[in-house]
Motif scaffolding. Structure first.
Motif, short mmCIF file in Angstrom:
data_model
loop_
_atom_site.label_atom_id
_atom_site.label_comp_id
_atom_site.label_asym_id
_atom_site.label_seq_id
_atom_site.Cartn_x
_atom_site.Cartn_y
_atom_site.Cartn_z
N PHE A 340 -0.17 -8.91 -15.22
CA PHE A 340 -0.79 -8.33 -14.03
C PHE A 340 -0.64 -6.81 -14.03
CE2 PHE A 340 0.05 -6.65 -9.73
CZ PHE A 340 -1.20 -6.84 -9.16
N ARG A 341 0.55 -6.32 -14.38
CA ARG A 341 0.79 -4.87 -14.34
C ARG A 341 -0.07 -4.15 -15.38
NH1 ARG A 341 0.55 -0.69 -13.08
NH2 ARG A 341 2.06 0.79 -12.21
N ASP A 342 -0.23 -4.76 -16.56
CA ASP A 342 -1.10 -4.17 -17.58
C ASP A 342 -2.55 -4.13 -17.10
OD1 ASP A 342 1.04 -3.82 -19.27
OD2 ASP A 342 0.67 -5.64 -20.44
N TRP A 343 -2.97 -5.21 -16.44
CA TRP A 343 -4.34 -5.26 -15.90
C TRP A 343 -4.53 -4.15 -14.87
CZ3 TRP A 343 -5.86 -6.15 -10.82
CH2 TRP A 343 -7.23 -6.35 -10.62
N CYS A 344 -3.54 -3.94 -14.00
CA CYS A 344 -3.63 -2.88 -13.00
C CYS A 344 -3.82 -1.51 -13.67
CB CYS A 344 -2.37 -2.84 -12.14
SG CYS A 344 -2.24 -4.20 -10.95
N GLY A 348 -7.20 0.91 -13.41
CA GLY A 348 -7.04 2.13 -12.62
C GLY A 348 -6.54 1.90 -11.22
N VAL A 349 -5.79 0.82 -11.01
CA VAL A 349 -5.22 0.55 -9.69
C VAL A 349 -4.18 1.62 -9.36
CG1 VAL A 349 -3.88 -1.08 -8.29
CG2 VAL A 349 -5.62 -1.92 -9.90
N ASN A 350 -4.21 2.13 -8.15
CA ASN A 350 -3.25 3.14 -7.71
C ASN A 350 -1.83 2.67 -8.03
OD1 ASN A 350 -1.30 3.94 -5.26
ND2 ASN A 350 -2.75 5.61 -5.61
N PHE A 351 -1.02 3.59 -8.56
CA PHE A 351 0.34 3.25 -9.01
C PHE A 351 1.17 2.64 -7.88
CE2 PHE A 351 4.84 4.28 -9.41
CZ PHE A 351 5.13 3.79 -10.67
N ASP A 352 1.17 3.28 -6.72
CA ASP A 352 1.97 2.79 -5.61
C ASP A 352 1.52 1.41 -5.15
OD1 ASP A 352 3.48 5.08 -5.64
OD2 ASP A 352 2.37 6.07 -4.03
N VAL A 353 0.20 1.19 -5.14
CA VAL A 353 -0.32 -0.11 -4.72
C VAL A 353 0.09 -1.19 -5.72
CG1 VAL A 353 -2.41 -1.44 -4.27
CG2 VAL A 353 -2.25 0.94 -3.49
N ALA A 354 -0.03 -0.88 -7.01
CA ALA A 354 0.35 -1.84 -8.04
C ALA A 354 1.82 -2.21 -7.93
CB ALA A 354 0.04 -1.27 -9.42
N GLU A 355 2.67 -1.21 -7.71
CA GLU A 355 4.10 -1.46 -7.60
C GLU A 355 4.43 -2.26 -6.34
OE1 GLU A 355 6.76 -0.32 -10.01
OE2 GLU A 355 4.81 -0.77 -10.89
N ALA A 380 -4.57 -6.53 -0.70
CA ALA A 380 -5.46 -7.69 -0.60
C ALA A 380 -6.68 -7.51 -1.49
CB ALA A 380 -5.88 -7.89 0.86
N THR A 381 -7.22 -6.30 -1.53
CA THR A 381 -8.38 -6.02 -2.39
C THR A 381 -8.01 -6.17 -3.86
OG1 THR A 381 -9.27 -4.47 -0.75
CG2 THR A 381 -10.08 -4.28 -3.02
N VAL A 382 -6.84 -5.65 -4.22
CA VAL A 382 -6.38 -5.73 -5.61
C VAL A 382 -6.14 -7.19 -6.02
CG1 VAL A 382 -4.49 -5.17 -7.19
CG2 VAL A 382 -5.37 -3.43 -5.62
N MET A 383 -5.48 -7.96 -5.17
CA MET A 383 -5.15 -9.34 -5.53
C MET A 383 -6.39 -10.22 -5.62
SD MET A 383 -2.08 -8.83 -6.06
CE MET A 383 -1.67 -10.47 -6.65
N GLN A 384 -7.42 -9.92 -4.83
CA GLN A 384 -8.67 -10.69 -4.96
C GLN A 384 -9.36 -10.35 -6.28
OE1 GLN A 384 -10.01 -13.24 -2.86
NE2 GLN A 384 -11.07 -13.43 -4.82
N ALA A 385 -9.37 -9.07 -6.66
CA ALA A 385 -9.97 -8.67 -7.94
C ALA A 385 -9.21 -9.29 -9.10
CB ALA A 385 -9.98 -7.15 -8.05
#
Length: 398
Positions: A340-344, A348-355, A380-385
């Protein structure tokens, strides 16, 4: 703790309760003998008057010291007290108990001082000590354990199981530190790393520490999750749910229906690795796919989301074993968090949001004091993607 009698009256006389069946509490066995029970830790204590003051003396742990043995030892200690031996200036034998006699007391003390919130922490410490330490050092008086003795225990593990070896070393160091504080040994701690064992053992990085095994996202999407979804068992759905939420196994395996609040899963802080100090529950936004997984297990149990076949919950190793059998790899459930972290990072998922999605602490203590927003909407947007990327097919799309 509540105090309960260690015997109960019956028509045929007193019937001794089996220590194996006793729940948490303090049980009295007469003449000041008590058994303190906390999880797997069962410690015999003698409570006696010494110079007009009530004090406690540790006798050993059950089952290493049986009920009959505890009574005999308690009687011997009481006899010494009556003879004027207060225990404040004990004999060499009393000042240096065997490691097997005092390790449980040391672990219990650490549990209380550190205020452990992990229900299995005491059991994990006990298993490590019983498996790796007591076979080699259990019969040693604690003041006679030297560095060479510690090295004999650690060297067989250091190259083969470095992570385990590090736990063994740290827990032995903690137990011996407690023994020194109790006055049972003097001098430096033979299990200490800095300035001691570091001179005789390679650093763990050189000993071959391995990260948790992980899969590539294609294998996860095309092979693992479809196979698990086809089974639709409690265990297989738990693994899918864990992948979709990027949670640690201990955080989702013990999920209860009362913790599901609409499209949010509220993980109690006591199950969170990073909430030891904050005591804050962790809100997990649930994707459409995660909600459908919940629908698949709804009705299996009234209170538990992913019930076990034998026990109330699935075992902590169930996800890892399930994944490894499916893939014939060393991949683990924790390794799915790496996927999941590699996918983020790639997306280009924001670092703080990914963490925050991984419930990692962001920044130092000062930053965390001000950065309290859990960014639920963004997560929520990130987890749905993420769910769309690894598990696009569910009931509604089949």
């Amino acid at each position: 703790m509540k105090f309960r009698l260690g015997t109960k009256k019956g028509t045929s006389g007193d019937t001794m309760l089996n220590p194996k069946t006793l729940g948490d509490g303090v049980y009295t066995f007469g003449d000041g003998l008590r058994l303190k029970v906390r999880g797997n830790s069962k410690l015999w204590i003698l409570r006696a008057q010494i110079c007009g003051k009530t004090k406690e003396r540790s006798l050993g742990s059950w089952p290493e010291l049986s009920t009959a043995g505890a009574r005999e030892k308690a009687a011997a200690v009481r006899a010494k007290l009556k003879a004027g031996d207060t225990g404040d200036t004990p004999s060499p034998k009393e000042a240096a108990p065997l490691l097997s006699e005092v390790w449980a007391e040391a672990v219990e003390n650490r549990r209380q001082v550190k205020a452990w919130t992990n229900e299995k922490a005491t059991e994990q410490w006990a298993n490590t000590i019983k498996t790796y330490i007591l076979p080699g050092l259990g019969d040693f008086p604690v003041d006679q354990i030297a560095r060479d003795d510690v090295l004999e225990v650690l060297r067989p593990l250091w190259g083969e199981k470095p992570a385990t070896a590090n736990k063994v070393r740290g827990r032995l160091e903690a137990v011996l530190s407690y023994c020194k504080a109790k006055g049972w040994r003097d001098g430096e701690n033979p299990a200490a790393w800095k300035g001691n064992l570091e001179l005789f053992l390679p650093p763990l990085s050189a000993a071959g520490v391995k990260h948790f095994g992980a899969l590539d996202i294609e294998t996860l999407r095309d092979k693992v999750l479809p196979a698990l979804w086809e089974r639709r068992t409690s265990a297989s759905c738990a693994v899918i749910f864990g992948c979709l939420t990027a949670l640690r196994a201990g955080e989702f395996l013990r999920a209860r229906w009362s913790e599901i609040k609409g499209d949010v899963f509220v993980v109690p802080w006591v199950r969170m690795k990073t909430a030891k100090h904050s005591h804050e529950d962790f809100r997990v936004p649930l994707s459409r796919q995660a909600l459908e997984v919940l629908d698949a297990v709804r009705g299996m149990d009234e209170t538990v989301v992913f019930p076990g076949r034998i026990a109330k919950f699935n075992a902590i190793d169930t996800p890892r074993i399930t994944i490894q059998r499916l893939t014939d790899t060393t991949a683990t459930m924790h390794g799915m968090r790496s996927v999941f972290r590699d996918w983020c990072a790639r997306e280009g998922v924001n670092f703080d949001v990914a963490e925050k999605c991984l419930s990692h602490a962001v920044g130092d203590r000062t930053v965390r004091a001000y950065f309290r927003d859990d960014l639920l909407d963004q997560r929520a947007t990130v987890m749905q993607a993420w769910a769309d990327a690894i598990f696009p097919k569910t009931n509604s799309t089949n």
